[in-house]
Write an enzyme that holds these catalytic residues in place. Structure first.
Site, PDB file in Angstrom:
ATOM      1  CG  HIS A  69     -95.253  50.113 -82.814  1.00  0.00           C
ATOM      2  ND1 HIS A  69     -94.099  50.634 -82.309  1.00  0.00           N
ATOM      3  CD2 HIS A  69     -95.230  48.788 -82.544  1.00  0.00           C
ATOM      4  CE1 HIS A  69     -93.382  49.661 -81.759  1.00  0.00           C
ATOM      5  NE2 HIS A  69     -94.049  48.522 -81.891  1.00  0.00           N
ATOM      6  CB  THR A  75     -94.984  45.740 -86.644  1.00  0.00           C
ATOM      7  OG1 THR A  75     -95.420  44.510 -86.082  1.00  0.00           O
ATOM      8  CG2 THR A  75     -93.496  45.902 -86.443  1.00  0.00           C
ATOM      9  CG  HIS A 131    -111.635  77.097 -70.105  1.00  0.00           C
ATOM     10  ND1 HIS A 131    -111.180  75.919 -70.632  1.00  0.00           N
ATOM     11  CD2 HIS A 131    -112.193  77.782 -71.127  1.00  0.00           C
ATOM     12  CE1 HIS A 131    -111.449  75.891 -71.934  1.00  0.00           C
ATOM     13  NE2 HIS A 131    -112.056  77.018 -72.256  1.00  0.00           N
ATOM     14  CD  GLU A 174     -92.067  48.140 -78.935  1.00  0.00           C
ATOM     15  OE1 GLU A 174     -92.605  47.116 -79.340  1.00  0.00           O
ATOM     16  OE2 GLU A 174     -91.346  48.878 -79.650  1.00  0.00           O
ATOM     17  CG  HIS A 220     -89.914  39.238 -77.312  1.00  0.00           C
ATOM     18  ND1 HIS A 220     -89.214  39.894 -78.297  1.00  0.00           N
ATOM     19  CD2 HIS A 220     -91.204  39.292 -77.677  1.00  0.00           C
ATOM     20  CE1 HIS A 220     -90.046  40.327 -79.214  1.00  0.00           C
ATOM     21  NE2 HIS A 220     -91.264  39.971 -78.861  1.00  0.00           N
ATOM     22  NE  ARG A 224     -96.865  37.744 -76.910  1.00  0.00           N
ATOM     23  CZ  ARG A 224     -96.134  38.805 -76.558  1.00  0.00           C
ATOM     24  NH1 ARG A 224     -96.644  39.765 -75.848  1.00  0.00           N
ATOM     25  NH2 ARG A 224     -94.858  38.878 -76.898  1.00  0.00           N
TER      26      ARG A 224
HETATM   27  N1  COA Z   1     -88.185  34.154 -85.925  1.00  0.00           N
HETATM   28  C1  COA Z   1     -87.198  33.371 -86.411  1.00  0.00           C
HETATM   29  N2  COA Z   1     -86.071  33.873 -86.932  1.00  0.00           N
HETATM   30  C2  COA Z   1     -85.968  35.210 -86.974  1.00  0.00           C
HETATM   31  C3  COA Z   1     -86.953  36.067 -86.504  1.00  0.00           C
HETATM   32  C4  COA Z   1     -88.096  35.479 -85.976  1.00  0.00           C
HETATM   33  N3  COA Z   1     -89.084  36.248 -85.493  1.00  0.00           N
HETATM   34  N4  COA Z   1     -86.584  37.348 -86.689  1.00  0.00           N
HETATM   35  C5  COA Z   1     -85.371  37.305 -87.249  1.00  0.00           C
HETATM   36  N5  COA Z   1     -85.011  36.011 -87.427  1.00  0.00           N
HETATM   37  C6  COA Z   1     -83.797  35.530 -87.980  1.00  0.00           C
HETATM   38  C7  COA Z   1     -83.427  36.193 -89.289  1.00  0.00           C
HETATM   39  O1  COA Z   1     -84.060  35.593 -90.352  1.00  0.00           O
HETATM   40  C8  COA Z   1     -81.951  35.936 -89.323  1.00  0.00           C
HETATM   41  O2  COA Z   1     -81.752  34.619 -89.742  1.00  0.00           O
HETATM   42  P1  COA Z   1     -80.455  34.190 -90.600  1.00  0.00           P
HETATM   43  O3  COA Z   1     -79.289  34.424 -89.681  1.00  0.00           O
HETATM   44  O4  COA Z   1     -80.721  32.766 -90.882  1.00  0.00           O
HETATM   45  O5  COA Z   1     -80.457  35.084 -91.779  1.00  0.00           O
HETATM   46  C9  COA Z   1     -81.598  36.023 -87.853  1.00  0.00           C
HETATM   47  O6  COA Z   1     -82.765  35.893 -87.088  1.00  0.00           O
HETATM   48  C10 COA Z   1     -81.034  37.330 -87.518  1.00  0.00           C
HETATM   49  O7  COA Z   1     -80.137  36.989 -86.610  1.00  0.00           O
HETATM   50  P2  COA Z   1     -78.873  37.852 -86.405  1.00  0.00           P
HETATM   51  O8  COA Z   1     -78.285  38.281 -87.694  1.00  0.00           O
HETATM   52  O9  COA Z   1     -78.081  37.165 -85.395  1.00  0.00           O
HETATM   53  O10 COA Z   1     -79.627  39.094 -85.806  1.00  0.00           O
HETATM   54  P3  COA Z   1     -79.103  40.281 -85.009  1.00  0.00           P
HETATM   55  O11 COA Z   1     -77.886  39.951 -84.277  1.00  0.00           O
HETATM   56  O12 COA Z   1     -79.148  41.442 -85.912  1.00  0.00           O
HETATM   57  O13 COA Z   1     -80.321  40.407 -83.975  1.00  0.00           O
HETATM   58  C11 COA Z   1     -81.667  39.996 -82.112  1.00  0.00           C
HETATM   59  C12 COA Z   1     -80.713  39.382 -83.101  1.00  0.00           C
HETATM   60  C13 COA Z   1     -82.025  39.014 -81.031  1.00  0.00           C
HETATM   61  C14 COA Z   1     -81.032  41.167 -81.474  1.00  0.00           C
HETATM   62  C15 COA Z   1     -82.919  40.467 -82.863  1.00  0.00           C
HETATM   63  O14 COA Z   1     -83.746  39.405 -83.046  1.00  0.00           O
HETATM   64  C16 COA Z   1     -83.659  41.588 -82.203  1.00  0.00           C
HETATM   65  O15 COA Z   1     -83.387  42.744 -82.487  1.00  0.00           O
HETATM   66  N6  COA Z   1     -84.642  41.256 -81.361  1.00  0.00           N
HETATM   67  C17 COA Z   1     -85.521  42.187 -80.768  1.00  0.00           C
HETATM   68  C18 COA Z   1     -86.415  42.811 -81.823  1.00  0.00           C
HETATM   69  C19 COA Z   1     -87.831  42.624 -81.532  1.00  0.00           C
HETATM   70  O16 COA Z   1     -88.172  42.072 -80.530  1.00  0.00           O
HETATM   71  N7  COA Z   1     -88.698  43.120 -82.403  1.00  0.00           N
HETATM   72  C20 COA Z   1     -90.111  43.136 -82.136  1.00  0.00           C
HETATM   73  C21 COA Z   1     -90.787  41.915 -82.563  1.00  0.00           C
HETATM   74  S1  COA Z   1     -92.484  41.905 -82.035  1.00  0.00           S
HETATM   75 ZN    ZN Z   2     -93.462  46.680 -81.029  1.00  0.00          ZN
END
Ligand code: COA
Ligand code: ZN
Length: 364
Positions: free
Chosen positions: A194, A165, A287, A12, A71, A131
């Site tokens: 948050h 979130t 104070h 995060e 994660h 988790r």
């Molecule tokens: N579970 C399953 N699929 C998920 C998802 C989840 N929690 N969150 C997003 N997706 C899917 C989307 O639906 C999308 O699917 P699609 O390609 O079938 O449309 C895909 O992931 C997005 O992938 P992509 O376009 O490759 O994403 P990106 O390159 O923009 O980002 C990451 C990929 C890994 C960087 C992104 O997941 C990320 O930013 N992760 C960290 C964010 C995070 O942790 N947020 C807090 C959550 S508590």
């Molecule tokens: Zn968060």
């Protein structure tokens, strides 16, 4: 009360605008968090970038007292990826609010439940602790959130994390939400909150009081947008106001905070609770007079438990006692008329910076 802390500075915290840690910086952060005694450390999301993957790999191989968690999205490829690092926990997340279902996934509630169940069942079959986080839980329809939590538990999740979130909760709602979830499932509950409305710490404490077993924090509260609850605030509140029994070394908080200011490039506010330079600095005459007699008069906790120092500054708000005390610390013998004259001169020459020792001596 038995509460555990999960630090997510590496995941995060690195989502803070302008922040990217090197692998070596992450290793130092993990060592410092482990010395402090956080119970869990979230190492990162390997799918995000090669440097994160590298850091996760190197930290996964480190010996720590803190339990490690990686994660993962609710996809088989992310899950296999996370499990390949051999850490005991993976954190699978999936957005459950209508906004998430509609805009992120374009699926209905029933399909979401099937995807959640499939991901957890699959991860569990690979032999790891899970988790499961309902992302945007605080804006998820309550009946559906209960369905999500129950299907997560039935599919084998070991813990259920409620994520606020966008920081939409207020403490009373947090209490209700966590209490409700506790009635519906029997696995331990985590809370990730948050700070968009400045209530992250208050909500984390409310969640702990309502029965959440683990609350998420980051060093200096860094994270997406306004960040999350701060390690210093949550740990000090739980230890000093609720007497939790955990073995956290509060005296390391200031060091952790300074290290994070340096590595993140984000400075604490001067008046940041616990770790800010003004947290134990007293100014006005009324104070300081009371503090010189008994520091508890204007301090909620003694500064030494967090390795901070009490300071008394002198300016136009000052009183004679603070001036006399400063002179005595400087080994300058003083008389009542002398202290009165110095105090008058300070009050007659108002300025925003505190009076330095040299200026004080020049008033004699
Ligand atoms: N579970 C399953 N699929 C998920 C998802 C989840 N929690 N969150 C997003 N997706 C899917 C989307 O639906 C999308 O699917 P699609 O390609 O079938 O449309 C895909 O992931 C997005 O992938 P992509 O376009 O490759 O994403 P990106 O390159 O923009 O980002 C990451 C990929 C890994 C960087 C992104 O997941 C990320 O930013 N992760 C960290 C964010 C995070 O942790 N947020 C807090 C959550 S508590
Ligand atoms: Zn968060």
């Amino acid at each position: 009360m038995q509460i555990k802390l999960l630090d997510t500075t590496l995941r995060e915290g690195e989502q803070t605008p302008g922040v990217s840690f090197t692998v070596n910086e992450k290793i130092k952060i993990v060592k410092a968090l482990d010395d402090f005694g956080v119970d869990f450390i979230e190492l990162g999301h390997p799918a995000v970038s090669p440097d994160i993957r590298d850091a996760v790999g190197q930290i996964a191989a480190m010996e720590t007292r803190s339990e490690k968690l990686i994660h993962s999205r609710a996809t088989r490829s992310d899950i296999e990826d996370a499990i390949s690092f051999g850490v005991p926990w993976i954190g699978i997340f999936f957005g459950t609010s209508d906004l998430s279902l509609e805009h992120k996934f374009g699926i209905d509630k029933q399909s979401a439940l099937l995807r959640i169940a499939d991901a957890i069942t699959y991860a569990k079959s690979l032999g790891v602790n899970i988790r499961f986080t309902a992302e945007d839980a605080s804006r998820t329809d309550m009946a559906f959130l209960v369905d999500v939590a129950q299907i997560a538990e039935r599919s084998g999740a070991d813990r259920f994390s409620v994520a606020d979130t966008v920081g939409a909760l207020i403490p009373e709602k947090t209490t209700n939400l966590i209490s409700k979830m506790k009635n519906e499932i029997s696995i331990p509950i985590h809370f990730h909150g948050h700070n968009d409305l400045g209530l992250a710490t208050a909500n984390a404490i409310a969640a702990a009081n309502a029965g959440a077993e683990v609350v998420d924090v980051s060093i200096n509260g860094i994270g997406e947008r306004c960040g999350i609850a701060s390690l210093a605030e949550v740990s000090v509140i739980l230890k000093t106001q609720y007497n939790v029994a955990n073995d956290w070394n509060l005296s390391l908080l200031i060091q952790l905070s300074r290290m994070m200011e340096e590595k993140s490039g984000i400075s604490n506010r001067l008046n940041q609770p616990i770790v800010g330079p003004h947290a134990f600095t007293h100014k006005s005459g009324l104070h300081t007079r009371a503090v010189l007699k008994d520091p508890k008069s204007y301090e909620v906790i003694p500064p030494d438990i967090v390795n901070q120092e009490r300071k008394i500054i002198i300016d136009k708000y000052t009183g004679k006692e603070a001036v006399a005390d400063r002179l005595s610390q400087l080994n300058i013998p003083s008389t009542e008329p002398m202290v009165e004259s110095i105090t008058d001169q300070i009050k007659s020459n108002p300025k925003s910076d505190p009076i330095t020792d040299l200026e004080l001596i020049n008033f004699i």
